[in-house]
Scaffold this active site. Sequence first.
Site, mmCIF file in Angstrom:
data_model
loop_
_atom_site.group_PDB
_atom_site.id
_atom_site.type_symbol
_atom_site.label_atom_id
_atom_site.label_comp_id
_atom_site.label_asym_id
_atom_site.label_seq_id
_atom_site.Cartn_x
_atom_site.Cartn_y
_atom_site.Cartn_z
ATOM 1 N N ARG A 2 0.823 -1.187 0.000
ATOM 2 C CA ARG A 2 0.000 0.000 0.000
ATOM 3 C C ARG A 2 0.858 1.237 0.000
ATOM 4 N NH1 ARG A 2 -4.339 -1.004 4.490
ATOM 5 N NH2 ARG A 2 -5.360 -2.656 3.451
ATOM 6 N N ASP A 176 -6.867 -6.866 9.329
ATOM 7 C CA ASP A 176 -7.786 -7.705 8.557
ATOM 8 C C ASP A 176 -7.541 -7.554 7.057
ATOM 9 O OD1 ASP A 176 -9.781 -9.509 8.051
ATOM 10 O OD2 ASP A 176 -11.433 -8.118 8.427
ATOM 11 N N GLU A 177 -6.374 -8.017 6.621
ATOM 12 C CA GLU A 177 -6.022 -7.995 5.206
ATOM 13 C C GLU A 177 -5.650 -9.397 4.741
ATOM 14 O OE1 GLU A 177 -3.811 -4.312 3.771
ATOM 15 O OE2 GLU A 177 -3.000 -4.568 5.783
ATOM 16 N N TYR A 178 -5.748 -9.580 3.410
ATOM 17 C CA TYR A 178 -5.236 -10.765 2.719
ATOM 18 C C TYR A 178 -5.845 -12.083 3.185
ATOM 19 C CZ TYR A 178 -1.834 -7.167 1.636
ATOM 20 O OH TYR A 178 -1.242 -5.991 1.255
#
Length: 412
Positions: A2, A176-178
Amino acid sequence: MRTIFNFKHAAITMGSAAMLFVAACKKEAVPNPAKTAGTPKSTTLRADAIGASGPKGVCYVEVNNADIRNVGYYKLTTGQQLFDIAIIFAANINYNTSTQTAELYFNTNVNNVLANRNTYVQPLQSRGIKVLLSILGNHQGAGICNFPSQAAAQAFAQQLANAVNTYGLDGIDFDDEYADYGNNGTGQPNSSSFVYLVTALRSLLPNKIISFYNYGPASSRLSFNGVTVGSKINYSWNAIYGTYSVPNVPGLSAANLGPAAIDIQATSSSTAASLATQTVNNNYGIYLYYNLPNSDVHTYLSSVSAQLYGSGKNTVYDTSTAITGVTFFADVNYAGAGMGALPKGNYTLSQLQAYGFVNDWASSVKIPTGWTVTMYADDNFTGTSWTLTSSNSNFVGLSPNANDLVSSVKIQ
């Protein structure tokens, strides 16, 4: 990765790794002053940075690419540490398709930091810096937002508590990614999962820090049956670098929120300074940094610290307290995972590993002036050897090529 207004962290590169299932718990030697479950959080007081009046500095470090010990080398000109919390980015949530359960997973570089905590973690803690482990998905369908039951959330919370206690960490950060919810037949995000998880973890770690990177499905699932995530965690921060946005986490006061977030390698110094000014003016208690590199960036960080802590409180890069010795790195140009500084002596492979060295791993080395290093391709000082009298940034250029071949070392 990001960047500004985009996604945050680079996806974890999977390699040979260690997976933590069960680990012996131990009692905390010294209670952490973080607020415990159920403790009301102040609505008027800001928790100040280490030894300074102003917001706490929280720094994510991509340990696949950078040495987390650099967090401890940045100080204000008045002597206080710049960073209050260092976050190891990142451990993963894997999904075991046979048992249909979530499992905590460490890739090689994360495992190296944890397994050698005396080299990487303890030096930061000795400076008063708290060290957290970030947890996020791994494209396998398992995440913090889709535990199918309270028991499943409790079981994963136990794995996290085991890791914190085993490696002497100061807490857990949730991201809370991927997760790629739905992969491997897993469920979609539900309203109870994250609340169950933080509730269980707070019970297991009443005096540790729990934080939330405010992003993903979890950011809109912060309460269930009258219980809020904010009543169980200590901090939450904005997830989009280069922006200012107050996280909406019921139960947390301004003192426990970070609306400003920067990518040290992508956000301009003028933007970083402006975000710092807004943080102070609005009395928020956290300022979030991401992507601290191995190189010296104290000039850039001064643009932030002068706004956070007052005119003249610039940042310096002070390695004078670092242990003098030889340091090997996983990548060329002194990048990638580093290791503990090696004093003069002879080191077999097992002795090197105690300092965080990995067999057939090194690609560059820093050598103090006047020292001599002889590297060997095999254990016990056998096989092809290379003698160096100064730092070398790329083992590929040695004759013969020494890249990813070193297994024992003599240092004089």
